[in-house]
Design a protein around this motif. Structure first.
Motif, PDB file in Angstrom:
ATOM      1  N   LYS A  67      16.210 -18.376   7.137  1.00  0.00           N
ATOM      2  CA  LYS A  67      14.807 -16.995   6.310  1.00  0.00           C
ATOM      3  C   LYS A  67      14.199 -16.496   7.333  1.00  0.00           C
ATOM      4  N   LYS A  68      14.448 -16.648   8.631  1.00  0.00           N
ATOM      5  CA  LYS A  68      13.932 -15.789   9.349  1.00  0.00           C
ATOM      6  C   LYS A  68      14.477 -14.466   9.900  1.00  0.00           C
ATOM      7  N   PHE A  69      16.147 -14.759  10.083  1.00  0.00           N
ATOM      8  CA  PHE A  69      16.636 -13.734  10.106  1.00  0.00           C
ATOM      9  C   PHE A  69      16.278 -12.482   9.198  1.00  0.00           C
ATOM     10  N   HIS A  70      16.493 -11.502   9.812  1.00  0.00           N
ATOM     11  CA  HIS A  70      16.798  -9.648   8.289  1.00  0.00           C
ATOM     12  C   HIS A  70      17.809  -9.667   7.788  1.00  0.00           C
ATOM     13  N   LEU A  71      19.041 -10.257   8.630  1.00  0.00           N
ATOM     14  CA  LEU A  71      20.048 -10.595   7.481  1.00  0.00           C
ATOM     15  C   LEU A  71      20.761 -11.307   8.112  1.00  0.00           C
ATOM     16  N   CYS A  72      22.158 -12.064   7.352  1.00  0.00           N
ATOM     17  CA  CYS A  72      22.612 -13.412   7.450  1.00  0.00           C
ATOM     18  C   CYS A  72      24.227 -13.209   6.617  1.00  0.00           C
ATOM     19  N   GLY A  73      25.363 -13.328   8.253  1.00  0.00           N
ATOM     20  CA  GLY A  73      26.452 -13.336   7.510  1.00  0.00           C
ATOM     21  C   GLY A  73      27.073 -14.314   7.130  1.00  0.00           C
ATOM     22  N   LEU A  74      27.961 -14.548   6.264  1.00  0.00           N
ATOM     23  CA  LEU A  74      28.745 -15.511   6.200  1.00  0.00           C
ATOM     24  C   LEU A  74      30.053 -15.630   6.058  1.00  0.00           C
ATOM     25  N   VAL A  75      30.815 -17.167   5.699  1.00  0.00           N
ATOM     26  CA  VAL A  75      32.322 -16.475   5.522  1.00  0.00           C
ATOM     27  C   VAL A  75      32.182 -17.157   3.937  1.00  0.00           C
ATOM     28  N   THR A  76      31.408 -17.604   3.153  1.00  0.00           N
ATOM     29  CA  THR A  76      31.553 -18.278   1.600  1.00  0.00           C
ATOM     30  C   THR A  76      29.883 -17.307   0.827  1.00  0.00           C
ATOM     31  N   ASN A  81      23.900 -19.350  -4.864  1.00  0.00           N
ATOM     32  CA  ASN A  81      21.948 -19.517  -5.849  1.00  0.00           C
ATOM     33  C   ASN A  81      21.059 -20.466  -4.577  1.00  0.00           C
ATOM     34  N   ARG A  82      21.359 -21.178  -3.714  1.00  0.00           N
ATOM     35  CA  ARG A  82      20.692 -21.382  -3.379  1.00  0.00           C
ATOM     36  C   ARG A  82      19.931 -20.785  -2.357  1.00  0.00           C
ATOM     37  N   TYR A  83      20.683 -19.910  -1.453  1.00  0.00           N
ATOM     38  CA  TYR A  83      19.734 -19.035  -0.669  1.00  0.00           C
ATOM     39  C   TYR A  83      19.145 -18.644  -1.395  1.00  0.00           C
ATOM     40  N   LYS A  84      19.787 -17.872  -2.398  1.00  0.00           N
ATOM     41  CA  LYS A  84      18.660 -16.522  -3.419  1.00  0.00           C
ATOM     42  C   LYS A  84      17.280 -17.497  -3.882  1.00  0.00           C
ATOM     43  N   ARG A  85      17.433 -18.792  -3.917  1.00  0.00           N
ATOM     44  CA  ARG A  85      15.947 -19.371  -4.290  1.00  0.00           C
ATOM     45  C   ARG A  85      15.332 -19.204  -3.033  1.00  0.00           C
ATOM     46  N   GLU A  86      16.104 -20.144  -1.845  1.00  0.00           N
ATOM     47  CA  GLU A  86      14.981 -19.887  -0.480  1.00  0.00           C
ATOM     48  C   GLU A  86      14.653 -18.224  -0.158  1.00  0.00           C
ATOM     49  N   GLY A  87      15.506 -17.608  -0.573  1.00  0.00           N
ATOM     50  CA  GLY A  87      15.004 -16.050  -0.137  1.00  0.00           C
ATOM     51  C   GLY A  87      15.651 -15.427   1.197  1.00  0.00           C
ATOM     52  N   ILE A  88      16.736 -16.152   1.617  1.00  0.00           N
ATOM     53  CA  ILE A  88      17.580 -15.978   2.393  1.00  0.00           C
ATOM     54  C   ILE A  88      18.311 -14.438   2.043  1.00  0.00           C
ATOM     55  N   ASN A  89      17.660 -13.031   2.452  1.00  0.00           N
ATOM     56  CA  ASN A  89      19.001 -12.086   2.422  1.00  0.00           C
ATOM     57  C   ASN A  89      19.838 -12.290   3.178  1.00  0.00           C
ATOM     58  N   TRP A  90      20.814 -12.280   3.121  1.00  0.00           N
ATOM     59  CA  TRP A  90      22.725 -12.577   2.729  1.00  0.00           C
ATOM     60  C   TRP A  90      24.199 -12.044   2.058  1.00  0.00           C
TER      61      TRP A  90
END
Length: 177
Positions: A67-76, A81-90
């Motif tokens: 949540k503290k990062f501006h952007l998060c890149g993941l291989v999945t 759904n979970r990260y959207k609920r958490e407000g993570i910009n990924w």
């Protein structure tokens, strides 16, 4: 390089962009990323995680850090759904491939079909078992249970992988996440 060294370097150089590869919350945490952003408040912070380990991706401390990062890149995309609920910009950021100039030689196996990977999910096990039923020479490489009958292991042996791919008629690629 430890957390303190990275923070000291950021303070010295004041970067515009910070790209970090952090796979879990064992060394870095949300407080460290907050401190990094206070040290260089104009910097864009980007995380990349090239692993698919649910125990890390869904860990509360890891999520707090993301949540503290501006952007998060993941291989999945499993986390959508979970990260959207958490407000993570990924976003989905595939790692690509490692280059190799290797060419097949007399010791390189020839397969009609080749699959390089690891049996880390039931879906992948089903795929490998189905490949074994085909009436072709199928080479399966990686960490697999014995019933899959792997032909070998070449994890991080990019020259071996390149040779196998070049010597095969068809390569199976699977990124289920």
């Amino acid at each position: 390089v430890g957390v303190d060294e990275v923070l000291d370097t950021a303070e010295e150089f004041m970067p515009d962009v910070v790209v970090a590869q952090i796979q879990d919350a064992s060394t870095w945490n949300a407080g460290h990323i907050s401190e990094l952003r206070m040290i260089c408040p104009k910097a864009i912070t980007v995380l990349w995680n090239g692993d698919m380990h649910r125990e890390n991706l869904y860990n509360a401390n890891y999520i707090a850090m993301l949540k503290k990062f501006h952007l998060c890149g993941l291989v999945t995309t499993e986390v959508t759904n979970r990260y959207k609920r958490e407000g993570i910009n990924w976003w989905y950021w595939q790692i690509g491939f490692e280059e190799s100039n290797a060419v097949p030689d007399g010791n390189t196996p020839k397969h009609d079909i080749v699959f390089l990977g690891n049996g880390y999910s039931e879906e992948r096990m089903k795929l490998a078992r189905m490949l074994r039923t085909l009436p072709y020479d199928v080479g399966i490489y990686g960490s697999w249970p014995e019933d899959i009958r792997p032909n070998g292991q070449n994890l991080y042996d990019f020259d071996s992988g390149k040779k196998l791919y070049m010597n095969a008629k068809l390569a199976i690629g699977d990124n289920m996440w």
